[in-house]
Design a protein around this motif. Structure first.
Motif, short mmCIF file in Angstrom:
data_model
loop_
_atom_site.label_atom_id
_atom_site.label_comp_id
_atom_site.label_asym_id
_atom_site.label_seq_id
_atom_site.Cartn_x
_atom_site.Cartn_y
_atom_site.Cartn_z
N ARG A 169 0.91 -1.28 -0.15
CA ARG A 169 0.02 -0.19 -0.13
C ARG A 169 0.81 1.21 0.20
NH1 ARG A 169 -3.19 -1.70 3.66
NH2 ARG A 169 -2.13 -0.53 5.41
N LYS A 170 2.03 1.04 0.59
CA LYS A 170 2.79 2.49 0.85
C LYS A 170 3.44 2.50 -0.65
CE LYS A 170 7.32 3.60 2.87
NZ LYS A 170 8.49 3.11 3.77
N LEU A 171 3.84 1.53 -1.21
CA LEU A 171 4.58 1.68 -2.58
C LEU A 171 3.58 1.77 -3.68
CD1 LEU A 171 7.41 -0.65 -2.18
CD2 LEU A 171 7.68 1.71 -1.88
N LYS A 172 2.26 2.02 -3.48
CA LYS A 172 1.22 2.17 -4.48
C LYS A 172 1.11 1.26 -5.38
CE LYS A 172 1.19 7.03 -3.57
NZ LYS A 172 1.36 8.43 -3.81
N PHE A 173 1.39 -0.29 -5.22
CA PHE A 173 0.99 -1.30 -5.97
C PHE A 173 0.05 -1.90 -5.87
CE2 PHE A 173 5.81 -1.31 -6.20
CZ PHE A 173 5.96 -0.82 -7.54
N SER A 174 -0.62 -2.64 -6.62
CA SER A 174 -2.04 -3.41 -6.65
C SER A 174 -1.83 -4.69 -5.71
CB SER A 174 -2.72 -3.95 -7.91
OG SER A 174 -1.49 -4.72 -8.38
N TYR A 175 -2.86 -4.86 -4.75
CA TYR A 175 -2.96 -5.89 -3.82
C TYR A 175 -4.27 -6.49 -3.71
CZ TYR A 175 -4.31 -2.50 -0.26
OH TYR A 175 -5.03 -1.68 0.25
N ARG A 176 -5.25 -5.92 -3.77
CA ARG A 176 -6.65 -6.39 -3.37
C ARG A 176 -7.62 -6.09 -4.60
NH1 ARG A 176 -8.05 -8.17 1.38
NH2 ARG A 176 -6.61 -7.68 3.18
N GLU A 177 -8.84 -6.93 -4.91
CA GLU A 177 -9.62 -6.59 -5.67
C GLU A 177 -10.87 -5.64 -5.09
OE1 GLU A 177 -10.23 -8.67 -8.93
OE2 GLU A 177 -8.08 -8.85 -8.34
N ASN A 178 -11.83 -5.06 -6.02
CA ASN A 178 -12.91 -4.31 -5.47
C ASN A 178 -12.28 -3.14 -5.11
OD1 ASN A 178 -14.47 -6.57 -6.57
ND2 ASN A 178 -14.24 -7.31 -4.34
N LEU A 179 -11.26 -2.53 -5.11
CA LEU A 179 -10.81 -1.33 -4.55
C LEU A 179 -10.99 -0.33 -5.86
CD1 LEU A 179 -7.44 -1.94 -2.60
CD2 LEU A 179 -9.65 -1.58 -1.80
N GLU A 180 -11.36 1.00 -5.35
CA GLU A 180 -11.66 1.94 -6.21
C GLU A 180 -10.41 2.56 -6.87
OE1 GLU A 180 -13.98 4.93 -4.91
OE2 GLU A 180 -15.63 3.73 -4.36
N ASP A 181 -10.35 2.93 -8.14
CA ASP A 181 -9.35 3.53 -8.73
C ASP A 181 -8.01 2.61 -8.76
OD1 ASP A 181 -8.02 5.39 -10.46
OD2 ASP A 181 -7.62 6.70 -8.75
N GLU A 182 -8.00 1.44 -9.20
CA GLU A 182 -7.01 0.40 -9.03
C GLU A 182 -6.25 0.59 -10.46
OE1 GLU A 182 -5.61 -2.72 -7.01
OE2 GLU A 182 -5.68 -0.53 -6.20
N TYR A 183 -6.56 1.33 -11.49
CA TYR A 183 -5.88 1.08 -12.90
C TYR A 183 -4.48 1.56 -12.67
CZ TYR A 183 -4.30 2.54 -17.24
OH TYR A 183 -3.42 2.49 -18.43
N GLU A 184 -4.10 2.69 -11.90
CA GLU A 184 -2.72 3.09 -11.98
C GLU A 184 -1.83 2.18 -10.77
OE1 GLU A 184 0.40 5.38 -12.86
OE2 GLU A 184 -1.43 5.36 -13.88
N PRO A 185 -2.31 1.71 -9.91
CA PRO A 185 -1.56 0.63 -9.20
C PRO A 185 -1.16 -0.57 -9.93
CG PRO A 185 -3.05 1.61 -7.56
CD PRO A 185 -3.26 2.17 -8.77
N ARG A 186 -2.11 -0.94 -10.77
CA ARG A 186 -1.90 -2.29 -11.52
C ARG A 186 -0.90 -2.19 -12.87
NH1 ARG A 186 -8.28 -4.82 -11.27
NH2 ARG A 186 -8.32 -5.00 -9.14
N ARG A 187 -1.29 -0.80 -13.19
CA ARG A 187 -0.28 -0.52 -14.30
C ARG A 187 1.22 -0.30 -13.73
NH1 ARG A 187 1.92 4.13 -14.85
NH2 ARG A 187 2.76 4.70 -17.07
N ARG A 188 1.45 0.22 -12.50
CA ARG A 188 2.61 0.33 -12.04
C ARG A 188 3.03 -1.16 -11.78
NH1 ARG A 188 4.61 4.37 -9.05
NH2 ARG A 188 5.06 2.84 -7.07
N ASP A 189 2.31 -2.04 -11.27
CA ASP A 189 2.79 -3.35 -10.87
C ASP A 189 3.37 -4.02 -12.19
OD1 ASP A 189 2.60 -5.79 -9.26
OD2 ASP A 189 1.29 -6.34 -10.81
N HIS A 190 2.46 -3.86 -13.34
CA HIS A 190 2.65 -4.46 -14.54
C HIS A 190 3.95 -4.14 -15.23
CE1 HIS A 190 1.43 -4.94 -18.99
NE2 HIS A 190 1.98 -6.19 -18.50
#
Length: 507
Positions: free
Chosen positions: A79-100
């Motif tokens: 959460r601190k590094l702003k990567f994706s980790y949970r489903e059903n969270l709002e505005d998850e596009y950017e964390p998932r993009r960063r992760d990818h």
């Protein structure tokens, strides 16, 4: 993925398009990113991803994977590094993009050698395991489909029909409410590990696997997929390295996974040969303690033992001249002719200090290298006692080191769970009278440095003649730390390890 020095023009996607790009908080990384990014973002994503993987490594050493403490601390870091980790969270596009994108950046850095690939795959597997463990059950089937895994959840009717056979064949279902447990039908070849252990029900070439057991199969598939992808990346690496903007960045990233480089001697010559016997009982980790004991008793070590112990001694401060004197004195006590030592062994010692051959200055072995490579055979004393000793022999060894019975039981339980570095960390705490050592152990030389920090109060080791070996009273060290303090200590050590990396990128 292309890079430019200019600011990246962000893609503007509608909500449905954004969801289609990254439908889940976890993935197998089957498709590389295709957008343009700036070099600045490239660097920032690389550093953040590396911080995350280093945290995963350190938490895996300090805590048992899957426990509540481990899960909470890892979620906080993600959460601190702003990567994706949970489903059903709002505005998850950017964390998932960063992760990818960050995953594929580190692929470029960590495909360059077998050790780098092994480390990268292990940390990414642990990250996937965590994310899958918190994935809602109603999302699992879609994730499997998007990952090209042909695992099909059986219907309630089919589950009821085979309930007796599946529960009798799957030990993981013991004490689990059957109605709430999902069962997946997968090809027999994908469940060979469960089949070998007689832990799965088979019918018509298909394995019926409960959700609790399917994570191991998913991780095996992910390991195979990522391993193949890294090999392909390594083959195309010359084209990437020809870009003078990227080559130094990738090299610097790949050198940042092992923590402190103990090949760089901070205090050469600070330790006298007379001190080694005393230091071996007070500040050596068990792997080096047993090597020193074997050398003193047998006046000889085989090549694997000489490499592991010799590089460790080099890391704690022995100079080349001291090393030559130390090994020669001991081998001569074993009735070896001095000329034979000079001809057969001096070259190897000089070689390990970078004075012969290719002039490579060899690095002391890390815990991971000792545990995973060159296992000892009969007559050898190298390796990790927690990994390579049977339980009874390890118990006797811990008793000889005056570890209390309760501590031995804790250590044996950790070893049984294959948590070898955590077991060594527990040994450190027992021998230094501390409740929480405040660091994640990943290197024998780190064990020595931290031991001396406690025993000497942070002062440099003084050269002095050692007294005859007598049992040493344990220092009384007061360390009362709560969970938040332990995490702060972990974050502090991570920041120190990566400080040079960030300085490099910002220069």
């Amino acid at each position: 993925m292309q890079f430019s020095g200019r600011t990246r023009k962000k893609l503007r996607l509608a909500g449905d398009q954004r969801n289609a790009c990254y439908p889940h908080s976890l993935q197998f990384y089957l498709q590389p990113p295709s957008e343009n990014i700036s070099l600045i973002e490239f660097e920032n994503l690389a550093v953040d991803r590396l911080k995350l993987l280093k945290t995963i490594e350190n938490l895996g050493v300090s805590y048992v994977k899957g426990t509540e403490q481990y899960q909470n601390k890892l979620e906080a870091e993600i959460r601190k590094l702003k990567f994706s980790y949970r489903e059903n969270l709002e505005d998850e596009y950017e964390p998932r993009r960063r992760d990818h994108i960050s995953h594929f950046i580190l692929r470029l850095a960590y495909c360059q050698s077998e050790d780098l690939r092994r480390w990268f795959i292990q940390q990414e597997m642990d990250l996937l395991r965590f994310r899958f463990s918190i994935l809602p059950k109603d999302k699992v089937q879609n994730f499997l489909k998007d990952s090209h895994l042909h695992f099909e959840a059986i219907s309630d009717e089919e589950k009821s029909l085979r309930e007796q056979d599946i529960t009798a064949s799957s030990p993981s279902l013991s004490g689990v409410k059957w109605e709430s447990e999902s069962v997946y039908k997968i090809p027999f070849a994908d469940a060979l590990d469960l089949f070998r252990g007689r832990k799965v029900y088979l019918e018509d070439g298909l394995a019926y696997v409960p959700l609790k057991d399917i994570v191991a199969i998913i991780l095996n598939e992910f390991r195979a997929t990522l391993s193949k992808a890294l090999a392909l990346t390594a083959r195309s690496l010359p084209a990437v390295q020809s870009d003078e903007r990227l080559q130094p960045l990738l090299n610097h990233l790949s050198h940042s996974y092992t923590g402190q480089d103990y090949s760089i001697q901070k205090n050469p010559g600070k330790i006298s040969l007379d001190q080694i016997d005393s230091l071996s009982t007070k500040s050596f980790p068990p792997c080096m303690r047993q090597l020193h004991k074997a050398l003193r008793e047998n006046h000889h070590l085989r090549h694997g033992g000489r490499m592991q112990y010799g590089l460790f001694l080099k890391g704690i401060g022995l100079t080349l001249e001291q090393a030559l004197q130390f090994w020669k004195q001991e081998f001569i006590r074993g009735k070896m002719d001095p000329d034979k030592f000079d001809k057969g062994y001096s070259y190897n010692i000089r070689h390990s200090f970078g004075k012969e051959g290719k002039r490579t200055d060899y690095t002391p072995f890390s815990c991971m290298k000792i545990i995973l490579t060159n296992p000892p055979s009969q007559g050898d004393y190298h390796g990790c006692p927690f990994r390579h000793s049977d339980a009874e022999l390890l118990k006797q060894k811990m008793q000889s080191y005056k570890i209390p019975a309760s501590g031995i039981n804790q250590i044996l339980d950790l070893v049984k769970g294959t948590h070898y570095q955590v077991a060594c960390q527990k040994y450190f705490e027992m021998t230094h009278n501390v409740d929480d050592c405040g660091f994640s152990l990943n290197h024998p030389n780190q064990f020595f440095v931290e031991s001396q920090r406690i025993l000497t109060g942070g002062k440099d080791i003084k050269k002095e003649s050692s007294q005859p070996e007598t049992p040493q009273p344990k220092p009384s060290v007061q360390k009362s730390r709560d969970a938040s303090a332990a995490l702060a200590s972990l974050n502090s050590s991570l920041e120190m390890e990566l400080e040079g990396l960030e300085d490099y990128f910002s220069s």
